[in-house]
Design a protein around this motif. Sequence first.
Motif, short mmCIF file in Angstrom:
data_model
loop_
_atom_site.label_atom_id
_atom_site.label_comp_id
_atom_site.label_asym_id
_atom_site.label_seq_id
_atom_site.Cartn_x
_atom_site.Cartn_y
_atom_site.Cartn_z
N LYS A 1 0.95 -1.19 -0.07
CA LYS A 1 -0.01 0.04 0.14
C LYS A 1 0.99 1.32 -0.02
CE LYS A 1 -4.11 -2.04 2.21
NZ LYS A 1 -4.97 -2.05 3.52
N ASN B 1 0.81 4.03 -2.46
CA ASN B 1 0.53 5.67 -2.18
C ASN B 1 1.62 6.44 -3.01
OD1 ASN B 1 -0.41 7.70 -0.99
ND2 ASN B 1 0.50 7.41 0.90
N LYS C 1 -6.03 13.30 1.68
CA LYS C 1 -6.54 12.10 2.54
C LYS C 1 -7.67 11.66 1.45
CE LYS C 1 -8.04 10.88 6.98
NZ LYS C 1 -9.47 10.12 6.34
N LYS C 2 -8.29 12.39 1.05
CA LYS C 2 -9.53 11.77 0.11
C LYS C 2 -9.00 11.13 -0.91
CE LYS C 2 -13.49 13.13 -2.57
NZ LYS C 2 -14.33 14.13 -2.84
N THR D 1 -5.99 9.62 -1.28
CA THR D 1 -5.19 8.35 -0.92
C THR D 1 -6.16 7.41 -0.41
OG1 THR D 1 -3.47 9.90 0.02
CG2 THR D 1 -3.64 7.64 0.86
N ASP D 2 -7.23 7.79 0.15
CA ASP D 2 -8.40 6.81 0.62
C ASP D 2 -9.10 6.02 -0.56
OD1 ASP D 2 -7.62 7.14 3.18
OD2 ASP D 2 -9.21 8.70 3.59
N ASN D 3 -9.40 7.01 -1.75
CA ASN D 3 -10.02 6.52 -2.71
C ASN D 3 -9.01 5.63 -3.62
OD1 ASN D 3 -12.34 7.90 -2.52
ND2 ASN D 3 -11.67 9.66 -3.64
N LEU E 1 -6.65 3.80 -2.44
CA LEU E 1 -6.64 2.44 -1.51
C LEU E 1 -7.81 1.52 -1.98
CD1 LEU E 1 -4.95 3.43 1.75
CD2 LEU E 1 -3.82 2.37 -0.12
N LEU E 2 -9.03 2.38 -1.84
CA LEU E 2 -10.35 1.63 -1.91
C LEU E 2 -10.63 0.98 -3.26
CD1 LEU E 2 -13.09 0.99 -0.93
CD2 LEU E 2 -14.07 3.20 -1.80
#
Length: 294
Positions: A172, A176, A284-285, A287-289, A291-292
Amino acid sequence: MRATYLFIVLFLAWCVLCARWYVFSVKGLTTDPAHFNPHETTVAIVEVLFMVLVAFLLGFTIAWLLRETGYKQRQSIIQELQSEKSILQNRQHERKDQIRKYETDLARIRGNFLDTTRENEKLKTEVEENRKEAIELQDELTVLRSKVHQSDSDHSLLKYQIMQHGQLIEEKQETNERFQRELEEQRSYQKHVRKEPVFSDFINDQLLTGISEVEDDEIDDLKIIAGIGQGIEKKLNSIGIYSFRQISELTEDSIRHISTTIKFFSGRIQRDNWIEQATRLYLKKSTDNNLLFK
């Protein structure tokens, strides 16, 4: 008391017999009235009375002396008895005190005995409870040993899982970093005109010169930014600002235009650090997207 009366009666009878013997035998008087001599009879009677009186006095004196001697003896005996009685009474009081003391000691000993008996019963109960607890603890120890054995197995499994998670985390992180590089490459193609850099410039190593349009899936809840309420969010939406990315790309001209358009206190965007907050939330958004989707 009867013996006394008897002796009195005998004494009187003896006096009468002696008087008759003295009058008729010794004096020779006769009961014949022809030869009766009043003078001799009177003298004889007086003599008899005198002898009786003397005998009575002698007997009384002898009896008195005997009685006095007996009385003194009795008095001495009574005194001795009284002294002995006093001694016995004192001893009795001492014995009573000793008996009270013994009774007190006995009551105390009984109380101590009862307390000791209760403590013994309590100790017996505690011993029984301790035995039961020891048995329960032994059972629990057996169960815990099995659980420890199971825990060792789980621990080995967790180590393996941690290694797998570590590998996933490394993957991850690599993803990233790759996403960051791609984001920087995408931002390098955007051209913006701006007089001075903002916080996002130091993150992306480039200057942003405008506000880009936003897609429907990019709309964010702007109220998350400190200093933006529901009313300000509506005003920002009315001039086309819907996302964290758009706020992170604001310039001085854009800030001046926004302050003039929605009419709030000058310098509020700088004071509340909207651009910095929006940049962090956008990153942050993203990065989360990423990973999702992976």
